[in-house]
Design a protein around this motif. Sequence first.
Motif: not given
Length: 575
Positions: A286-287, A290, A167
């Motif tokens: 998670v990417l 973000t 992140a």
Amino acid sequence: MLKLLRFIRPYREALGLVLALAFLQSLANLTLPRLMADIVDAGIVKGDTGHILRIGGVMLLIAVGAMVCAIATSFLSSRIATGFGRIVREKLFAHVEQFSLHEFDTFSTASLITRTTNDPMQIQQVLTMLLNMSITAPMMVIGGVILAATQDASLTWVLVAAMPVVALTFFVIMKQAIPLFQAMQVKLDKLNLILDEILGGVRVIRAFDRNAHEHRRFDVANMDVTDTAIHVNRIIAFLMPAMMLTLNLTSVAILWFGSGRVNAGEMQIGALIAFLQYAMFILWSVLMVTVMFVMLPRAAASAGRVNEVLAFTPEIVDPAAPLPAGGERGCVEFEHVTFSYPGAEEPALRDVSFSARPGEVTAIIGGTGSGKSTLVNLIPRFYDVAAGRILVDGTDVRAMPQVELRDKIGLVPQRAVLFSGTIADNIRYGKQDATDDEIERAAAIAQAMEFVSAMPLGFDSPIAQGGINVSGGQKQRLSIARALVKRPEIYIFDDSFSALDFATDARLRAALKAETATASVFIVSQRVGTIMDADRIIVLDEGRVVGIGRHEELLTACPVYREIVESQLTLQEAA
Ligand code: ADP
Ligand code: MG
């Protein structure tokens, strides 16, 4: 942003379906690594081919199911988001249509265009992502961590350490890039502005020989956009490799620590493989989250700009309990009318009172900027007065429905506006069901027959966008014909004879006289000759009425009028 989401309501069912499909898809994906572990441990290690084929078949089915869900999710979420965009644009357009000229002065036209096209598009893009990920990403992260922990609890700390790194890497890079994206938008707007000016003013540029200067101006703006774009792309180019590096380093770390545990007999190979897959799911999600957080502020800004327009309550609205117009047809009365434009220090009109009756011609004369156009624009209620009131047919204009009021009025604006279409289309704009005879008659009174019949296609001749293929005087005559065909109770000619020569002006007014015998007529003009024989001449000076009466009366009583007359007569005598 949240406020705008109410427009998604028509897509409630589709929305539920998308969320359900995303749920199924995540569930399917989460089961795959476990089955894989099973194949490795119970199948490959023990050499049980039957088991491999059986579980493999199940995996294949689940994978196909997940794929179908994924396709359906993105299909539906695109449908919802584009539908949402359409609704927002529609609402904006419908709202802007009710704006009075005040509100149009507040928001520039260019800004209203970007607010109805570009801004909903930005929101729409983020919405698509949001719909695709709002279920999938949290499920993959939370489910992934839990399932990975059940494979091997002590390896989980590698994951926990990797998540913020992914992140953060993304965040640091985008933090450099985002301001540049915004700068690029501003520079692009500027380039558009320059291009618009150059293309629109091409005649002036050539006449004043400013080609080279404008070319340089364009080059500078163009170079500016290019430089920023290159700069931004250089930064973005780091993004993918950096992300891949973090993901691969995480894999290496998992394999490094995991293989130690496998060697020590504390973990099975299958579990390690499953763990690795969960790790990739988690980091990828998670990417994505973000990415969304980076896009969200831009969409929020766009939503803010859209809301600003929607929240603007139009100043001019129809009354809750409209009154019918009573009395005579074609009466206009001003009672102590004062009016200011927003932000102006001085009122544009001050304490104006007069009354006009059907069959009368009221002329308004005065210098440039004395408030002549302002006065006549108050009659169709383009603006509301600050003090006093305006009565049309005995009813306050604010008390009747706008449609009814404007139905009574035939306006020829100071700047003639034509629409693309034929000449007949443009005249018919005043009355949709006008017959060919009516159109011809209106054109004849407006002295337009001469040039219309000289055109090869006559009334079917095309008018280009903005009416650029007819001269200023021809445009004026067509817009006069458009008002005439409507046969209104009140005619307003705002400086509509200025581009006509004296002879055509005189002929037109003579023809008008018979046509407007039972209507009230307002003529704004700078020429004494045009208004001399009016029933009432209102002389304006800096928004004040400095004289009102007939030509002969004003000549003796009103110095401002005498000055205007003298300046024009000497000119004519000299000529
Ligand atoms: P005229 O038609 O007599 O030439 P106008 O009625 O157009 O004059 O303008 C009267 C005054 O109001 C001028 O000082 C002008 O600058 C101002 N004005 C006109 N239109 C606007 C507007 N949309 N916003 C602000 N001020 C305006
Ligand atoms: Mg004017």
